[in-house]
Scaffold this motif. Structure first.
Motif, PDB file in Angstrom:
ATOM      1  N   CYS A  10       1.190  -1.230   0.406  1.00 19.42           N
ATOM      2  CA  CYS A  10       0.107  -0.227  -0.138  1.00 19.42           C
ATOM      3  C   CYS A  10       0.976   1.312  -0.011  1.00 19.42           C
ATOM      4  CB  CYS A  10      -0.906   0.038   1.540  1.00 19.42           C
ATOM      5  SG  CYS A  10       0.315   0.003   2.790  1.00 19.42           S
ATOM      6  N   THR A  11       0.233   2.088  -0.007  1.00 19.98           N
ATOM      7  CA  THR A  11       1.249   3.351  -0.210  1.00 19.98           C
ATOM      8  C   THR A  11       1.290   3.924   1.386  1.00 19.98           C
ATOM      9  OG1 THR A  11      -0.659   4.613  -0.121  1.00 19.98           O
ATOM     10  CG2 THR A  11      -0.440   4.457  -2.151  1.00 19.98           C
ATOM     11  N   LEU A  12       1.810   5.769   1.607  1.00 25.42           N
ATOM     12  CA  LEU A  12       2.703   5.341   2.462  1.00 25.42           C
ATOM     13  C   LEU A  12       1.421   6.025   3.054  1.00 25.42           C
ATOM     14  CD1 LEU A  12       4.126   6.293   5.202  1.00 25.42           C
ATOM     15  CD2 LEU A  12       4.696   8.237   3.975  1.00 25.42           C
ATOM     16  N   GLU A  13       0.842   6.771   2.695  1.00 30.94           N
ATOM     17  CA  GLU A  13      -0.883   7.545   3.046  1.00 30.94           C
ATOM     18  C   GLU A  13      -2.071   6.769   3.776  1.00 30.94           C
ATOM     19  OE1 GLU A  13      -4.133  10.795   1.763  1.00 30.94           O
ATOM     20  OE2 GLU A  13      -2.470   9.939   0.524  1.00 30.94           O
ATOM     21  N   GLN A  14      -1.899   5.176   2.753  1.00 30.96           N
ATOM     22  CA  GLN A  14      -2.877   4.172   3.459  1.00 30.96           C
ATOM     23  C   GLN A  14      -1.991   3.472   4.404  1.00 30.96           C
ATOM     24  OE1 GLN A  14      -2.263   2.141  -0.015  1.00 30.96           O
ATOM     25  NE2 GLN A  14      -4.155   2.945  -1.163  1.00 30.96           N
ATOM     26  N   ALA A  15      -0.266   3.494   4.740  1.00 30.51           N
ATOM     27  CA  ALA A  15      -0.908   2.499   5.811  1.00 30.51           C
ATOM     28  C   ALA A  15      -0.613   3.328   6.977  1.00 30.51           C
ATOM     29  CB  ALA A  15       0.691   2.360   5.885  1.00 30.51           C
ATOM     30  N   MET A  16      -0.408   4.515   6.882  1.00 34.71           N
ATOM     31  CA  MET A  16      -0.652   6.392   7.780  1.00 34.71           C
ATOM     32  C   MET A  16      -2.794   6.426   8.214  1.00 34.71           C
ATOM     33  SD  MET A  16       2.018   6.576   8.905  1.00 34.71           S
ATOM     34  CE  MET A  16       2.173   8.654   9.662  1.00 34.71           C
ATOM     35  N   ASP A  17      -3.139   5.766   7.639  1.00 30.54           N
ATOM     36  CA  ASP A  17      -4.389   5.977   7.716  1.00 30.54           C
ATOM     37  C   ASP A  17      -4.721   5.269   9.048  1.00 30.54           C
ATOM     38  OD1 ASP A  17      -7.416   6.962   6.335  1.00 30.54           O
ATOM     39  OD2 ASP A  17      -8.046   5.235   7.379  1.00 30.54           O
ATOM     40  N   LYS A  18      -5.799   6.243   9.893  1.00 27.84           N
ATOM     41  CA  LYS A  18      -5.855   5.910  11.322  1.00 27.84           C
ATOM     42  C   LYS A  18      -6.749   4.100  11.013  1.00 27.84           C
ATOM     43  CE  LYS A  18      -7.834   7.280  16.024  1.00 27.84           C
ATOM     44  NZ  LYS A  18      -8.470   9.017  17.122  1.00 27.84           N
ATOM     45  N   GLU A  19      -7.467   5.062  10.682  1.00 26.01           N
ATOM     46  CA  GLU A  19      -8.995   3.010   9.936  1.00 26.01           C
ATOM     47  C   GLU A  19      -7.939   1.868  10.081  1.00 26.01           C
ATOM     48  OE1 GLU A  19     -13.157   2.416   7.839  1.00 26.01           O
ATOM     49  OE2 GLU A  19     -12.627   4.508   8.878  1.00 26.01           O
ATOM     50  N   ASN A  20      -7.116   2.041   8.865  1.00 25.81           N
ATOM     51  CA  ASN A  20      -6.616   0.845   7.950  1.00 25.81           C
ATOM     52  C   ASN A  20      -5.833   0.824   9.019  1.00 25.81           C
ATOM     53  OD1 ASN A  20      -7.664   1.508   5.987  1.00 25.81           O
ATOM     54  ND2 ASN A  20      -6.128   2.379   5.106  1.00 25.81           N
ATOM     55  N   ALA A  21      -4.742   1.172  10.085  1.00 27.28           N
ATOM     56  CA  ALA A  21      -3.632   1.193  11.308  1.00 27.28           C
ATOM     57  C   ALA A  21      -4.508   0.586  12.306  1.00 27.28           C
ATOM     58  CB  ALA A  21      -3.263   2.457  11.591  1.00 27.28           C
ATOM     59  N   TYR A  22      -5.781   0.698  12.905  1.00 27.32           N
ATOM     60  CA  TYR A  22      -6.213   0.350  14.137  1.00 27.32           C
ATOM     61  C   TYR A  22      -6.587  -0.727  13.429  1.00 27.32           C
ATOM     62  CZ  TYR A  22      -9.479  -0.615  17.509  1.00 27.32           C
ATOM     63  OH  TYR A  22     -10.053  -1.011  19.112  1.00 27.32           O
ATOM     64  N   LYS A  23      -7.579  -1.261  12.063  1.00 30.20           N
ATOM     65  CA  LYS A  23      -7.844  -2.871  11.449  1.00 30.20           C
ATOM     66  C   LYS A  23      -6.880  -3.098  11.123  1.00 30.20           C
ATOM     67  CE  LYS A  23     -10.421  -5.201   8.521  1.00 30.20           C
ATOM     68  NZ  LYS A  23      -9.707  -6.259   7.750  1.00 30.20           N
ATOM     69  N   ASN A  24      -5.453  -2.545  11.165  1.00 33.15           N
ATOM     70  CA  ASN A  24      -3.984  -4.100  10.618  1.00 33.15           C
ATOM     71  C   ASN A  24      -3.713  -4.229  12.228  1.00 33.15           C
ATOM     72  OD1 ASN A  24      -4.188  -3.538   8.067  1.00 33.15           O
ATOM     73  ND2 ASN A  24      -3.158  -1.835   8.261  1.00 33.15           N
ATOM     74  N   LEU A  25      -3.530  -2.987  12.753  1.00 30.78           N
ATOM     75  CA  LEU A  25      -2.961  -3.996  14.437  1.00 30.78           C
ATOM     76  C   LEU A  25      -3.978  -4.866  14.849  1.00 30.78           C
ATOM     77  CD1 LEU A  25      -0.727  -3.396  16.754  1.00 30.78           C
ATOM     78  CD2 LEU A  25      -1.924  -1.339  17.488  1.00 30.78           C
ATOM     79  N   ALA A  26      -5.619  -4.648  15.111  1.00 37.52           N
ATOM     80  CA  ALA A  26      -6.375  -5.711  15.607  1.00 37.52           C
ATOM     81  C   ALA A  26      -5.974  -6.664  14.615  1.00 37.52           C
ATOM     82  CB  ALA A  26      -7.760  -5.119  15.380  1.00 37.52           C
ATOM     83  N   ASP A  27      -6.196  -6.538  13.642  1.00 36.15           N
ATOM     84  CA  ASP A  27      -5.588  -8.166  12.689  1.00 36.15           C
ATOM     85  C   ASP A  27      -3.892  -8.970  12.785  1.00 36.15           C
ATOM     86  OD1 ASP A  27      -8.126  -7.279  11.858  1.00 36.15           O
ATOM     87  OD2 ASP A  27      -7.466  -7.256   9.870  1.00 36.15           O
ATOM     88  N   THR A  28      -3.449  -8.427  13.455  1.00 37.12           N
ATOM     89  CA  THR A  28      -2.309  -8.889  13.299  1.00 37.12           C
ATOM     90  C   THR A  28      -2.544  -9.091  14.266  1.00 37.12           C
ATOM     91  OG1 THR A  28      -1.185  -7.645  11.894  1.00 37.12           O
ATOM     92  CG2 THR A  28       0.304  -8.363  13.218  1.00 37.12           C
ATOM     93  N   ALA A  29      -2.166  -9.029  15.778  1.00 38.46           N
ATOM     94  CA  ALA A  29      -2.798  -8.987  17.063  1.00 38.46           C
ATOM     95  C   ALA A  29      -3.632 -10.421  17.050  1.00 38.46           C
ATOM     96  CB  ALA A  29      -3.187  -8.168  18.068  1.00 38.46           C
ATOM     97  N   GLU A  30      -4.465 -10.226  16.313  1.00 39.17           N
ATOM     98  CA  GLU A  30      -5.230 -12.053  16.311  1.00 39.17           C
ATOM     99  C   GLU A  30      -4.707 -13.343  16.634  1.00 39.17           C
ATOM    100  OE1 GLU A  30      -9.150 -13.354  14.442  1.00 39.17           O
ATOM    101  OE2 GLU A  30      -8.729 -11.547  13.895  1.00 39.17           O
TER     102      GLU A  30
END
Length: 385
Positions: free
Chosen positions: A349-369
């Motif tokens: 993804c782009t840096l902007e997409q990676a930094m998006d708060k909603e995306n980052a929150y989902k990515n962190l939750a999914d990875t933790a799962e």
């Protein structure tokens, strides 16, 4: 698994420490719904310290009308904790991000607004202070902050010197006749991971002023001005020394805090950990979760994740870290108490997409799962042996 303690530093520009903790907890609950996921927001004394402590300790946010680094009126936010301790980030009033690149010039930028924030908190009844001094736009030796509190930084005519390092060139005498009397009742704990002295080749002018807009000539002049200031300061505080570790922090604000406000400078990570009573929570944890926006070799140099891992290892707790990105040198974290670390990006993804708060929150939750699914599977395999 019964108890997980989550203490993740902010993913700067994306997730606050509290939001990162909530995301990790969400991932854990998907796998272990009966778990007790304890979130302790953390910071290293820089950006995010106020939010971490106020949100983590159920404090309240305050606003004060103060001067920015160029003397313009702005609204700055700080926090007051339940025990009436004020938590202030000097960058909220005197920070580099408040200026455009064209406006940056430490010859003229002031810490006056930081002093006004302290003054506002004193008027609200605060007598204990935690102050983060990272991200400054200044190199004035902290005289602006002291002026706001009533100190006389006087020129030959007995008038207050002008703002910025330029004012140091006019300074001949320091007085405390007009200092607010409540200041004597105040104690200051300064979050500072910088050990630079006030002057010299490792001083604040040489090391930090270039990024604040200083050229070679002004760097040389400011170093001379600060050295003279340190000599004048001895008339007020005989022990004042430009060679003291940390005195060059925030363009010399560290010097002013130590010798005029009797402040104690200490590691930002350690200070925040102490205030949030993180160690008490870790003692009874089954696992500790930490992390920050980027894990690399710098993480091992006093940053929050390694500080937290050190406490966990004191009690023999396993430590997992999550980060937005992993760079060269991150493997050093494994020998600094972090048993395993995981970047949270799920796809290209782009840096902007990676930094998006909603995306980052989902990515962190999914990875933790997924990590905790692996932990659950590991437990099942162990039982079946």
């Amino acid at each position: 698994m019964q108890k997980a303690v989550i203490a993740i530093d902010s993913f700067k520009g994306s997730l606050s420490s509290l939001d990162a903790g909530k995301a990790a907890a969400e991932g854990i609950y998907r796998v272990f719904p009966e778990a007790d996921a304890v979130i302790r927001p953390v910071a290293d004394g820089g950006e995010g310290t106020v939010e971490a402590l106020v949100s983590g300790l159920n404090g309240k946010f305050m606003e004060a009308q103060v001067r920015d680094p160029l003397g313009r009126r702005i609204t700055a936010k700080y926090g007051i904790l339940p025990d009436n301790t004020a938590v202030i980030e000097m960058a909220a009033a005197s920070g580099l991000t408040l200026l455009s690149e064209a406006e940056r010039d430490p010859m003229h930028t002031t810490t006056y607004g930081t002093g006004e924030m302290i003054l506002d908190a004193i008027h609200r009844g605060c007598r204990s202070f935690i102050i983060g001094i990272g991200g400054s736009a200044t190199n004035d030796g902290g005289i602006g902050c002291l002026q706001a509190l009533g100190f006389g930084m006087l020129d030959n005519a007995g008038k207050q010197v002008e703002y910025g390092a330029k004012g140091l060139s006019e300074l001949v005498r320091i007085t405390d006749n007009n200092v607010i009397p409540e200041l004597k009742e105040c104690s200051f704990h300064v979050a500072c991971d910088v050990t630079n002295p006030l002057c010299g080749i490792n001083g604040c002018s040489e090391v930090f002023a270039p990024q604040k807009g200083a050229d070679k000539n002004s760097i040389r002049l400011m170093d001379e001005y600060l050295r003279s200031y340190a000599e004048i300061a001895k008339c007020y505080a005989p022990s004042a020394s430009p060679n003291t570790a940390g005195s060059g922090a925030a363009g010399g604000l560290g010097f002013a805090m130590m010798y005029f406000l009797n402040a104690e400078l200490q590691s930002g990570v350690e200070l925040v950990i102490r205030e949030t009573r993180l160690e008490e929570a870790i003692k009874t944890a089954d696992i500790v979760i930490t992390g920050e926006g980027c894990l690399d070799s710098q993480t091992c140099m006093g940053k929050a994740p390694v500080g937290i891992a050190g406490i966990a290892k004191k009690y023999g707790k396993p430590v997992i870290a999550f980060s937005g990105a992993v760079r060269r040198g991150a493997e050093l974290c494994n020998s600094s108490g972090i048993d395993a670390y995981f970047p949270i990006l799920r796809s290209v993804c782009t840096l902007e997409q990676a930094m998006d708060k909603e995306n980052a929150y989902k990515n962190l939750a999914d990875t933790a799962e997924q990590v905790f699914r692996t932990i659950r599977l590991s437990g099942m395999l162990t039982k079946n042996k």
